[in-house]
Design a protein around this motif. Structure first.
Motif, short mmCIF file in Angstrom:
data_model
loop_
_atom_site.label_atom_id
_atom_site.label_comp_id
_atom_site.label_asym_id
_atom_site.label_seq_id
_atom_site.Cartn_x
_atom_site.Cartn_y
_atom_site.Cartn_z
N ARG A 244 76.53 56.05 36.62
CA ARG A 244 76.16 57.12 37.53
C ARG A 244 74.72 56.97 37.99
O ARG A 244 73.88 56.44 37.30
N SER A 245 74.50 57.50 39.17
CA SER A 245 73.26 57.17 39.88
C SER A 245 72.02 57.73 39.20
O SER A 245 70.93 57.21 39.38
N PRO B 154 81.19 57.51 25.40
CA PRO B 154 80.15 56.71 26.09
C PRO B 154 80.51 56.41 27.54
O PRO B 154 79.65 56.43 28.41
N THR B 155 81.81 56.17 27.81
CA THR B 155 82.22 55.88 29.18
C THR B 155 81.98 57.08 30.08
O THR B 155 81.52 56.96 31.21
N ILE B 156 82.29 58.27 29.57
CA ILE B 156 82.07 59.48 30.37
C ILE B 156 80.59 59.67 30.63
O ILE B 156 80.17 59.99 31.75
N CYS B 157 79.78 59.45 29.58
CA CYS B 157 78.33 59.62 29.78
C CYS B 157 77.81 58.63 30.80
O CYS B 157 76.95 58.95 31.61
N PHE B 164 85.26 61.11 35.56
CA PHE B 164 86.36 61.23 34.60
C PHE B 164 87.32 62.33 35.01
O PHE B 164 88.53 62.23 34.87
N ALA B 165 86.74 63.42 35.57
CA ALA B 165 87.59 64.54 35.96
C ALA B 165 88.38 64.24 37.22
O ALA B 165 89.27 65.01 37.59
N SER B 166 88.07 63.13 37.88
CA SER B 166 88.79 62.82 39.12
C SER B 166 90.20 62.29 38.83
O SER B 166 91.02 62.20 39.73
#
Lengths: 247, 365
Positions: A244-245, B154-157, B164-166
């Motif tokens: 993320r950016s 860790p992937t979500i962070c 992730f919510a998509s």
């Protein structure tokens, strides 16, 4: 008093009680998953037979005990009983006493844990412990014929040990390898995706003293679809992909 | 997580990872632990730091010896690289991860039973309240989470919560590891997004039902503890929480057990009830006595050696067990029976008629 009257009363009071107790003990906890729940002294398994950990195992015990905070070292009960079982081949009552002594707890605490968990074998075992899963996902993939193959080839029933003390056969509950059904666990290894022919080959290799290659016998690596990968078909993305950016 | 962030009272906090994968049909955590353990280790560190925990205990089932070894080697690698220990990742925060092996008890997958087992006692669940966030392992605030949950942190962070919510529908978002087993051509463990249609999951990843989709009889969508679904429901149902609850089942562990028309479905469910009977810890009466009784009746149903009104009796019995026990194993044993009766009552009655006529013929001859 009339002693024969007392003898008669004693018989009448005690004999039906024993048979009544056998009828009642069909519930889960008294069953102890098919194994005998209570301890019966035998020549090789009584409180006078000494059990002692090896010096390397005492080093392992120190490492295990360091995992838990002070005052809560009883948490090491299961690891230590498992260590004793690995050293001895099975878990005699003297080993339970030793573990209780190491942890400085009453012996009953060790008995409780050793009788509750199914992996603690309180009777002498064969060199190879064949544990076949017959729960529904494995049953759907015909674990019955694997069980039959083992029983025919070794000429034993579930719960028995072969006369050469090489194999002990147990029927166990779900082993957590359901997409690789049917499967057996032999000591610490899983043999998966079995056909009756695979099972016979495994038993032959064990009899010959070799260690068969664990894992799926159908040619696949682990739990991927045997018809080919349906996901993860491209090369893995490297670090930094899609981060993320604001990081 | 928010339960654990109340003002600290001096007790250390712990993260406990539930790697006791015992639910029939489920084999996803073992894939994470043996083939991608550093995801789990990183997840423990991130989640543990977020909740202020001082250590994580990974409770792994005793049968997973090789997986536990792999995990222990990876933890050693993480310590050697400085990611764990007194100065985790150079941040000054002290964090440790320990692997604790169980010894063969399905009930230790229940969070309070797991805590009891971790403390070195019999794995008998505790009453809740007090919840583990208040009084957990060693009397300290504890959060118990599944391996998959922690491994995806860790992937979500890294990629962001909105990403992730998509996946999936609203309130059922993210990805899930599905274990498709039973009568499919290619049983496998796959990660797909939530709300994927069940039919698509089976056809795309597991090679379809053996004998074709029309040969399907029933599917258990979430591990043995949830009621089964007949083919008519399987045509359209989505694999997520809300959709499965609306058809009177549940997502559970997303372990899809497929049964085709050649299956003796009564025998399949009876074997599951036998599993629950063996794995009951024996603490509370409805489960210990009730599940044993359920098992005896179900075994008679397999041969049809019963009367039709016993079907209502077993349904009422399962209702008496469900909700009246200390932990959810009672519910887990009751639901498969209820699912079977709800969808396969004609099959049960057919067997009873057949048994009755065989008995009659034997008497007559």
């Amino acid at each position: 008093m009339n002693s024969s009257l007392y003898a008669g009363l004693y018989r009448r009071l005690h004999t039906p009680m024993v048979s009544l107790r056998r009828c009642i003990s069909q519930t889960a906890s008294a069953n102890s998953a098919g194994k005998q729940f209570v301890h019966r002294d035998s020549k090789e398994n009584n409180a006078d037979v000494k059990f002692e950990f090896t010096p390397e195992n005492y080093k392992r015990i120190e490492a295990i005990l360091s995992m838990y905070p002070d005052g809560h070292k009883t948490a090491a009960m299961i690891p230590l009983l498992d260590l004793a079982q690995r050293q001895h081949g099975w878990l005699p009552i003297a080993a339970m006493h030793k573990v209780a002594e190491v942890l400085k707890v009453p012996r009953m605490r060790a008995y409780e844990v050793a009788t509750f968990y199914t992996m603690f074998n309180r009777e002498p075992m064969g060199k190879y412990h064949l544990q076949i899963c017959t729960t529904t996902p494995c049953w759907l993939r015909d674990s019955d014929s694997i069980l039959e193959t083992i029983q025919k080839k070794l000429n034993i029933h579930v719960g028995d040990t072969t006369s050469d003390k090489l194999f002990t056969l147990s029927e166990v509950e779900c082993l957590g390898a359901c997409v690789n059904a049917p499967m057996v666990q032999i000591n610490d290894d899983f043999y998966e995706d079995l056909t009756p022919k695979d099972m016979e080959e495994i038993l032959d290799e064990l009899k010959a003293g070799k260690r068969p290659k664990p894992g799926p016998r159908s040619g696949r690596f682990a739990a991927e679809p045997i018809s080919g990968l349906s996901t993860l078909t491209t090369a893995p993305t490297g670090p930094g992909f899609g981060v993320r950016s604001d990081l | 997580m928010s339960f654990m962030s109340r003002p600290p009272d001096g007790r250390p906090k712990y993260l406990v990872v539930n790697a006791d994968e015992g639910e029939p049909g489920t084999c996803k955590d073992r894939e994470i632990m043996r083939h991608d353990p550093h995801k789990l280790i990183e997840g423990c560190l991130v989640a543990g730091r977020a909740m202020g925990a001082c250590a994580a205990y990974i409770y792994i089932r005793g049968e997973f010896y090789n997986e536990a070894s792999n995990l222990q080697i990876s933890i050693r690698e993480a310590y050697d690289a400085g990611f764990l220990g007194k100065n985790a990742c150079g941040s000054g925060y002290a964090f440790d991860i320990y692997v604790h092996r169980g010894a063969g008890a399905y009930i230790c997958g229940e969070e309070t039973a797991l805590i009891e087992s971790l403390e070195g006692k019999q794995g008998k669940p505790r009453m809740k309240p007090p919840f583990p966030a208040d009084v957990g392992v060693f009397g300290c605030p504890t959060t118990v989470n599944n391996v998959e949950t922690i491994a995806v942190v860790p992937t979500i962070c890294r990629r962001g919560g909105p990403w992730f919510a998509s996946f999936g529908r609203e309130r059922n978002s993210g990805t899930k590891l599905f274990c498709v087993s039973g009568h499919v051509n290619s049983p496998c463990t796959v990660e797909d997004e939530m709300s994927v249609p069940l039919k698509e999951l089976i056809e795309k990843h597991a090679g379809g039902v053996i004998g074709g989709w029309d040969n399907l009889l029933a599917i258990i969508p979430g591990g043995s503890s949830v009621p089964l679904l007949p083919k008519s429901v399987c045509e359209t149902v989505l694999m997520d929480f809300d959709a499965l609850v609306s058809v009177q089942s549940g997502l559970g562990t997303a372990a899809v057990i497929v049964m085709n028309k050649q299956t003796d479905v009564v025998r399949a469910i009876a074997r599951l009830i036998e599993f629950y009977k063996h794995e009951s810890c024996g603490q509370c009466t409805p489960c210990r006595e009730g599940v044993g009784w359920l098992s005896k009746i179900m075994n008679r149903f397999v041969t049809g050696n019963a009367k039709p009104d016993e079907i209502d009796m077993i349904f009422e019995l399962s209702k008496q067990i469900e909700g009246h026990t200390i932990c959810a194993l009672g519910d887990a044993a009751a639901w498969p029976v209820q699912g079977l009766i709800r969808h396969f009552r004609p099959e049960l009655e057919r067997r009873m008629k057949e048994h009755e006529s065989k008995k009659g013929a034997a008497r007559a001859s």
